[in-house]
Design an enzyme around this catalytic site. Structure first.
Site, short mmCIF file in Angstrom:
data_model
loop_
_atom_site.label_atom_id
_atom_site.label_comp_id
_atom_site.label_asym_id
_atom_site.label_seq_id
_atom_site.Cartn_x
_atom_site.Cartn_y
_atom_site.Cartn_z
N VAL A 312 3.67 60.23 79.03
CA VAL A 312 4.43 58.97 79.11
C VAL A 312 5.75 59.20 79.83
CG1 VAL A 312 5.57 57.18 77.74
CG2 VAL A 312 3.31 58.01 77.07
N ALA A 313 6.35 60.37 79.63
CA ALA A 313 7.62 60.66 80.30
C ALA A 313 7.47 60.72 81.81
CB ALA A 313 8.18 61.99 79.77
N GLU A 317 6.79 53.72 83.84
CA GLU A 317 6.20 52.48 83.34
C GLU A 317 6.84 51.23 83.94
OE1 GLU A 317 5.81 55.72 80.36
OE2 GLU A 317 7.51 54.80 81.40
N ASP A 359 2.50 34.84 120.24
CA ASP A 359 2.03 33.72 121.04
C ASP A 359 3.21 33.19 121.84
OD1 ASP A 359 0.27 31.80 121.98
OD2 ASP A 359 0.66 30.42 120.32
N ASP A 664 -5.32 31.46 116.99
CA ASP A 664 -4.58 32.65 116.56
C ASP A 664 -5.03 33.16 115.19
OD1 ASP A 664 -2.81 32.52 118.81
OD2 ASP A 664 -1.79 30.86 117.82
N GLU A 729 13.64 63.21 81.28
CA GLU A 729 12.85 62.98 80.06
C GLU A 729 11.89 64.13 79.79
OE1 GLU A 729 12.66 58.06 80.38
OE2 GLU A 729 11.00 59.29 81.06
#
Length: 982
Positions: A312-313, A317, A359, A664, A729
């Site tokens: 998770v570190a 997230e 164009d 186009d 972390e």
């Protein structure tokens, strides 16, 4: 075929150019039928279909509408938000946490809270991403569709106004100037009828239509057919519908567009690669830590929960939500610049663009013919003002009033003043409208002039004669006014109007007219000649009427470039972006406009037509596009445009395509980013594009490129910000594992609180940083450049290491100060709870200083202003206040297992934050004093020198190039090309 349908009507929609039955039993394409055969072939008559027959055909063939684009349902699009790799990793982590909770004995409610928290993160990211995408899409759907809503139809001999969706093959429709054509039709009656096919073919000139059969191979090439989405500019007529809905040429292009795959943007590809690498790294390190904890004798579930915290570190997230909202900020900024973005990731794609395929008509030009020069009696007269508003003046107007009066009398167009939200506009042929506007600028009341000289006869424009004549009754007798191609007109003149009266048109005078025509045409002007002659009665034949004329002068006009385009083109060149013109128009017309706006500055640019593209194989096309010279691709079809875009992409280019017509649309969808015109563009083009310019201005593209580049650089900033604290972390968790500490220094739920509560808002504030001043002076980033470049990795590793030192120091300092052996620590121990509180607070405080540090790459943050981004300061303070609440609020202490911190603790943490900012300032100082690598210097130099060279060329040489490079031969050729329309 149902029995209630007319037996002679062919089953199934006839394709354009497909053979249909004749009364004699043979068959031929619709364009080769005589008008009387068209009625029989389609089971109709001059009175049109009966109501019952039309209803039956409507039930059989369906409404005259293009099929709605295939869209995923809302729930499917919402579910797609959960397929992001970060979301998948978090969902798996949540499932494993639920499993850990179920296997534990006794069960730890903290794991249950963690599992739900992770699912909450996934859901929050999905909601934010879906809302931002859906909001942009809904905004885009508010744009008006182009296909007209009503049309005039003959049913049972009665003229009715019906919804365009009610048209069926066999219907007889009435066409008048200003009408938009609602289906593909075969003309059976024409009175000076001309149509603007620009939305379909890209060619801006009005094209005459006839009712007679032709030998053209296809209906699209035939002059006796009109097509859905085009506009009648002059004359009137009747036509029989032979194809409706999806069977029309518009429908064919729509199918081609629908089949084109949706291209992933560079950022999508980069984020996908980054997600795979981060996910793989998180799983690998988590598995390693899990094995290490098992080796040290930790229980299985405890070791797994520890390893889960490591995973998770490492997973950012908050990144998906931060990315979505940051892109949404870019979307809102672009909307203020008149650029509507339908897909969030398109913001960054435009910023990485290396080639713009543009164009001409309506994108570089205003799609409004404007008289800019008049020539009479050997003198040239300039006309100021652009567009259809009669605002401007004619230099020496007294000398050209007779010329403009005759030209205005010989027109069928009408100038319509502003009403409601619409400005001045022309009802009828735009060329004739330009003459009326010039006459008004010269002080003529064209309505009064036409009333004083009522029309008593006319010979409509004929593409063979290249002339149009009208006879008028005046107070001095009959007057014939003629306008058209100068060469054709001059051959029918024997006199010329001079200041002293009419004189014989001698050889030198004739040569002077030819030279003036060549000079005007050589500058890209469409030139018309005007002549008159007195008549006693209207002659029976045009050849008889258009003889013995007195030449009055020349009228030069053009579809003027938008005034802001030249500067936008120079900005693109400064930014190292190549511009390639792709147009259905004539090469000389395209080159003239390209020179005026600065796309072309070379004396001899490479000009390639669609027929030459057809003859090229893939290698030849690649060689053409590999050249560094200026390139114009003219007379190209939708298939040509898509092929060129694909070839550029195969060369590694990031391609943006601009356009407004249905022709186009395939290229718009196939491009990395399609840019459609909002005001004048077709619904097919807008549907295929990812960005819509509400003001139809090429300059808005340049502004969007700058914002897109800024978005990418801001994404790099908050990536450095997010991943540096991920290391902070991870570091204490790994340090605890190797030191044999039995508990985690930072729980997974604390990590989520940091990632979502303390980091998202500062990351968003970084994403809202304005573009830096040199943004458009740098070359485009290479397609090979990774979002996770070595430079970015070095930066967040450096910041992460400094943060990690501080975080690990405060954790182990608190643990050792407790005087308790590692093995005796429990999750409920006050010393442990304060230690993990210090760890979390150290990361939050250091991230505040980190957010200030990453605002600039090389420049000192004190130079740009430490507090110059108030949103960032407010977001950082919010994170610190949230951390204080987690530390001091009892119920949050229970959730996060935290303890209150003393004032001295905060002072220590602030000291570590100042240390981080100081270290980064020292690094920037070292970078500034170190010479840049040769490659980077060359790249920047190239980008800047290109811009300067282009800017100078555009600013000082365009006029000379436009006036001289084309030469007399260009003038003559342009004169021949422009003579197709009076």
């Amino acid at each position: 075929m149902p029995s209630h349908l007319t037996a002679s009507f062919p089953a199934g929609h006839p394709r354009p150019g497909a053979s249909v039955p004749r009364p004699d039993g043979s068959s031929a394409p619709v364009q080769r039928l005589r008008p009387d055969e068209v009625f029989g072939a389609y089971g109709t008559s001059v009175r049109g279909l009966s109501g019952a027959e039309a209803g039956a055909r409507l039930g059989y063939y369906g409404p005259n509408q293009l099929p709605r684009p295939r869209r995923k349902g809302m729930w499917r699009r919402f579910a797609a938000q959960f397929t992001d790799l970060f979301a998948v990793v978090l969902i798996v982590a949540s499932g494993l946490t639920f499993l850990a909770y179920a296997l534990q004995d006794p069960r730890d409610v903290g794991n249950l809270q963690l599992a739900f928290a992770i699912l909450g993160v996934v859901l929050l990211n999905a909601v934010i991403g879906f809302v931002q995408e859906y909001s942009a899409e809904r905004t885009a759907q508010t744009l008006q569709a182009m296909v007209p809503h009503t049309c005039r139809v003959l049913r049972d001999g009665e003229r009715l106004e019906l919804p365009s969706g009610a048209l069926v093959p066999g219907d007889v429709v009435a066409l008048e100037a200003g009408d938009a054509v609602s289906a593909d039709c075969r003309v059976v009656e024409a009175h000076g009828l001309s149509v603007n096919n620009a939305p379909l073919t890209g060619e801006s000139s009005a094209v005459g239509r006839v009712s007679e059969q032709t030998a053209a191979d296809t209906a699209l090439d035939s002059r006796n057919c009109v097509f859905m989405g085009t506009t009648v500019v002059s004359g009137s007529g009747k036509a029989v519908v032979y194809a409706s809905g999806a069977a029309t040429e518009f429908g064919r292009i729509y199918r081609l567009t629908d089949e084109a795959p949706q291209q992933k943007t560079p950022l999508q590809r980069e984020v996908a690669v980054m997600a795979r690498r981060v996910a793989a790294l998180a799983v690998a390190i988590g598995a390693g830590v899990f094995a290490l904890r098992l080796q040290t004798g930790q229980p299985l579930v405890s070791a797994f929960v520890f390893a889960l915290g490591v995973m998770v570190a490492l997973v950012p997230e908050g990144l998906p939500a931060t990315l979505s909202v940051s892109l949404a900020i870019g979307v809102r900024r672009m909307a203020r610049r008149q650029a509507l973005v339908k897909r969030l990731l398109a913001v960054e794609a435009l910023g990485s663009t290396t080639v713009i395929c543009t164009d001409k008509t309506g994108t570089l030009t205003q799609a409004e013919m404007t008289v800019t020069q008049l020539w009479s009696d050997g003198a040239s007269h300039t006309v100021s003002g652009v567009g259809y508003a009669p605002a401007g003046e004619v230099a020496g107007a007294d000398g050209v009033r007779a010329l403009l009066r005759a030209g205005a009398l010989c027109t069928d167009a009408r100038l319509v003043p502003p009403e409601r939200s619409e400005g001045w506009r022309v009802l009828g042929d735009t060329t004739e409208g330009a003459i009326l506007v010039a006459a008004a600028k010269a002080g003529l009341d064209t309505a009064a002039e036409k009333e004083a000289a009522p029309r008593i006869g006319e010979f409509p424009f004929d593409p063979v004669r290249k002339l149009m004549s009208t006879a008028h009754r005046t107070s001095r007798g009959g007057l014939l006014c003629v306008k058209g191609a100068p060469q054709e007109l001059l051959a029918r003149c024997d006199r010329v109007r001079r200041a002293g009266g009419d004189e014989e048109l001698t050889g030198p005078l004739r040569d002077a007219v030819v030279a003036a025509d060549d000079e005007m045409a050589g500058r890209g002007l469409r030139v018309l000649g005007v002549a008159v002659r007195p008549v006693d009665a209207v002659p029976d034949r045009a050849e008889e009427a258009e003889a013995g004329l007195t030449f009055l002068g020349l009228i030069g006009m053009l579809d003027p470039p938008r005034p802001e385009v030249s500067e936008a083109v120079r900005a693109c060149h400064r930014a190292g972006i190549r511009i390639v013109m792709l147009t259905g128009d004539h090469p000389l017309t395209a080159e003239a406009i390209a020179r005026r706006v600065g796309i072309v500055t070379d004396p001899s640019p490479t000009v390639v037509t669609g027929s030459r593209l057809d003859a090229m194989d893939a290698d030849a096309l690649d060689g053409l596009l590999a050249g560094s010279g200026q390139l114009l691709l003219c007379r190209v079809s939708p298939e040509h445009k898509m092929r060129v875009v694909a070839a550029l992409q195969a060369r590694g280019e990031v391609v943006a395509v601009t356009g407004d017509g249905a022709n186009d649309a395939p290229a718009l969808k196939h491009a990395d980013i399609g840019v459609a015109m909002g005001a004048t563009g077709t619904d097919v083009a807008r549907e295929a594009s990812e960005m819509v310019l509400l003001d139809d201005s090429f300059a808005s593209i340049t502004a969007a490129v700058e914002l897109g580049r800024s978005v990418y650089r801001n994404i790099r900033k908050f990536l450095a910000y997010l991943f540096s604290h991920n290391l902070a972390e991870l570091a204490p968790i790994l340090a605890a594992a190797f030191a044999g500490f039995p508990l985690v220094p930072l729980t997974a739920i604390q990590i989520l609180a940091i990632d979502l509560g303390s980091d998202v808002l500062p990351a968003l504030a970084l994403g809202a940083e304005p573009p830096e001043p040199d943004t458009m002076d740098r070359p485009p980033r290479s397609r090979r450049e990774r979002l996770f470049s070595a430079e970015l990795v070095r930066r967040f590793v450096f910041l992460g290491l400094v943060q990690s030192i501080g975080v690990c120091t405060v954790f182990f300092w608190q643990v050792h100060s407790a005087g308790i052996p590692f093995a005796d620590f429990t999750s409920g121990d006050p010393a442990y709870r304060k230690a993990i509180t210090l760890t979390q607070a150290a990361i939050v405080v250091s991230q505040f200083f980190n957010s200030l540090a990453v605002r600039t790459d090389r420049q000192s943050v004190f130079t740009v202003g430490l507090f110059s981004n108030p949103r960032l300061i407010a977001a950082g303070c919010f994170g610190i206040l949230l951390m204080a609440a987690i530390s001091y609020t009892p119920w949050l202490q229970d959730v996060f297992h935290t303890a209150p911190l003393a004032l001295a603790d905060w002072a220590v943490l602030a000291g570590f934050g100042v240390l981080l900012l100081t270290a980064e300032e020292v690094r920037k100082w070292w970078v500034r004093r170190t010479p840049a690598p040769a490659g980077a210097s060359a790249g920047n130099a190239a980008g800047t020198s290109v811009g300067k060279a282009t800017g100078n060329a555009a600013g000082t040489s365009v006029g000379k190039a436009a006036g001289n490079a084309a030469g007399t031969s260009v003038g003559k050729a342009a004169g021949n090309e422009k003579e197709e329309t009076p």
